[in-house]
Motif scaffolding. Structure first.
Motif, PDB file in Angstrom:
ATOM      1  N   CYS A 183      23.429 -19.778 -30.960  1.00 48.23           N
ATOM      2  CA  CYS A 183      23.114 -18.539 -31.680  1.00 48.23           C
ATOM      3  C   CYS A 183      24.009 -17.442 -31.125  1.00 48.23           C
ATOM      4  N   HIS A 184      23.959 -16.253 -31.681  1.00 47.89           N
ATOM      5  CA  HIS A 184      24.904 -15.218 -31.271  1.00 47.89           C
ATOM      6  C   HIS A 184      24.742 -14.819 -29.812  1.00 47.89           C
ATOM      7  N   CYS A 185      23.496 -14.731 -29.330  1.00 46.18           N
ATOM      8  CA  CYS A 185      23.275 -14.273 -27.953  1.00 46.18           C
ATOM      9  C   CYS A 185      23.280 -15.426 -26.957  1.00 46.18           C
ATOM     10  N   GLY A 186      23.258 -16.660 -27.439  1.00 48.06           N
ATOM     11  CA  GLY A 186      23.335 -17.806 -26.543  1.00 48.06           C
ATOM     12  C   GLY A 186      21.987 -18.350 -26.098  1.00 48.06           C
ATOM     13  N   ASN A 187      20.901 -17.785 -26.591  1.00 45.72           N
ATOM     14  CA  ASN A 187      19.579 -18.278 -26.183  1.00 45.72           C
ATOM     15  C   ASN A 187      19.330 -19.713 -26.657  1.00 45.72           C
ATOM     16  N   CYS A 233      16.422 -17.416 -33.610  1.00 49.32           N
ATOM     17  CA  CYS A 233      16.475 -16.707 -32.340  1.00 49.32           C
ATOM     18  C   CYS A 233      15.878 -15.321 -32.535  1.00 49.32           C
ATOM     19  N   CYS A 272      18.627 -12.453 -31.428  1.00 51.00           N
ATOM     20  CA  CYS A 272      19.816 -12.097 -32.212  1.00 51.00           C
ATOM     21  C   CYS A 272      19.686 -12.431 -33.690  1.00 51.00           C
TER      22      CYS A 272
HETATM   23 ZN   LIG Z   1      20.221 -15.535 -30.043  1.00 56.37          ZN
END
Ligand SMILES: [Zn+2]
Length: 153
Positions: free
Chosen positions: A7-11, A75, A78
């Motif tokens: 995902c964009h934030c890496g979670n 997510c 993000c």
């Molecule tokens: Zn994320």
């Protein structure tokens, strides 16, 4: 071919082991009301293997609608939706969002569209069991084997 995505934030991060015998990656723009709003473009291959690693499970929102047979893993930080799962006969299947791939040559994508509106529940589940990724592991970061099925040693 190993494909990494997140995902964009890496979670929510994943590794998709894509079968080398199928170099083209179908990329289906889904026409359902959720995917139209999110721009979801999905791929799957019954021989692929998916390992998902979640850093903070509290920041993953599980969203289902309609027939309630598919769960969108959103997510909560993000807003990206890297994958969708469906439980069929106690087995978890998944599709992944090609928009969350990292560093994959876009010329490998075979773009198409999919609209399953009007499909009945039984045919929907049968189609998923045929086409979706059947080897799916979802774990917390640092212990990706946590929810893996027991292996024979
Ligand atoms: Zn994320």
């Amino acid at each position: 071919m190993l494909i990494n995505g997140k995902c964009h934030c890496g979670n929510i991060a994943f590794t998709l082991d894509w079968p080398d015998a199928s170099p083209e990656i179908p990329a289906r723009a889904c026409g359902c009301s959720f995917c139209v709003k999110h721009g979801g473009v999905w791929t799957s291959n019954p021989k692929a293997r998916l390992a998902v690693s979640v850093r903070d499970a509290a920041l993953v929102s599980a969203y289902a609608f309609g027939t309630q047979t598919a769960t969108f893993h959103v997510c909560a930080r993000c807003g990206a939706v890297p994958f969708v799962t469906s439980e069929i006969d106690n087995h978890r299947y998944a599709v992944v969002n090609v928009n969350t791939f990292e560093g994959v040559d876009p010329s490998l994508f075979r773009h198409g569209s999919a609209d399953f509106e009007g499909e009945d529940r039984a045919s929907r589940l049968a189609r998923r069991a045929r086409n979706w990724i059947a080897d799916v592991r979802v774990g917390e970061a640092g212990s990706p084997e946590k929810s893996a099925p027991a292996k024979t040693r």
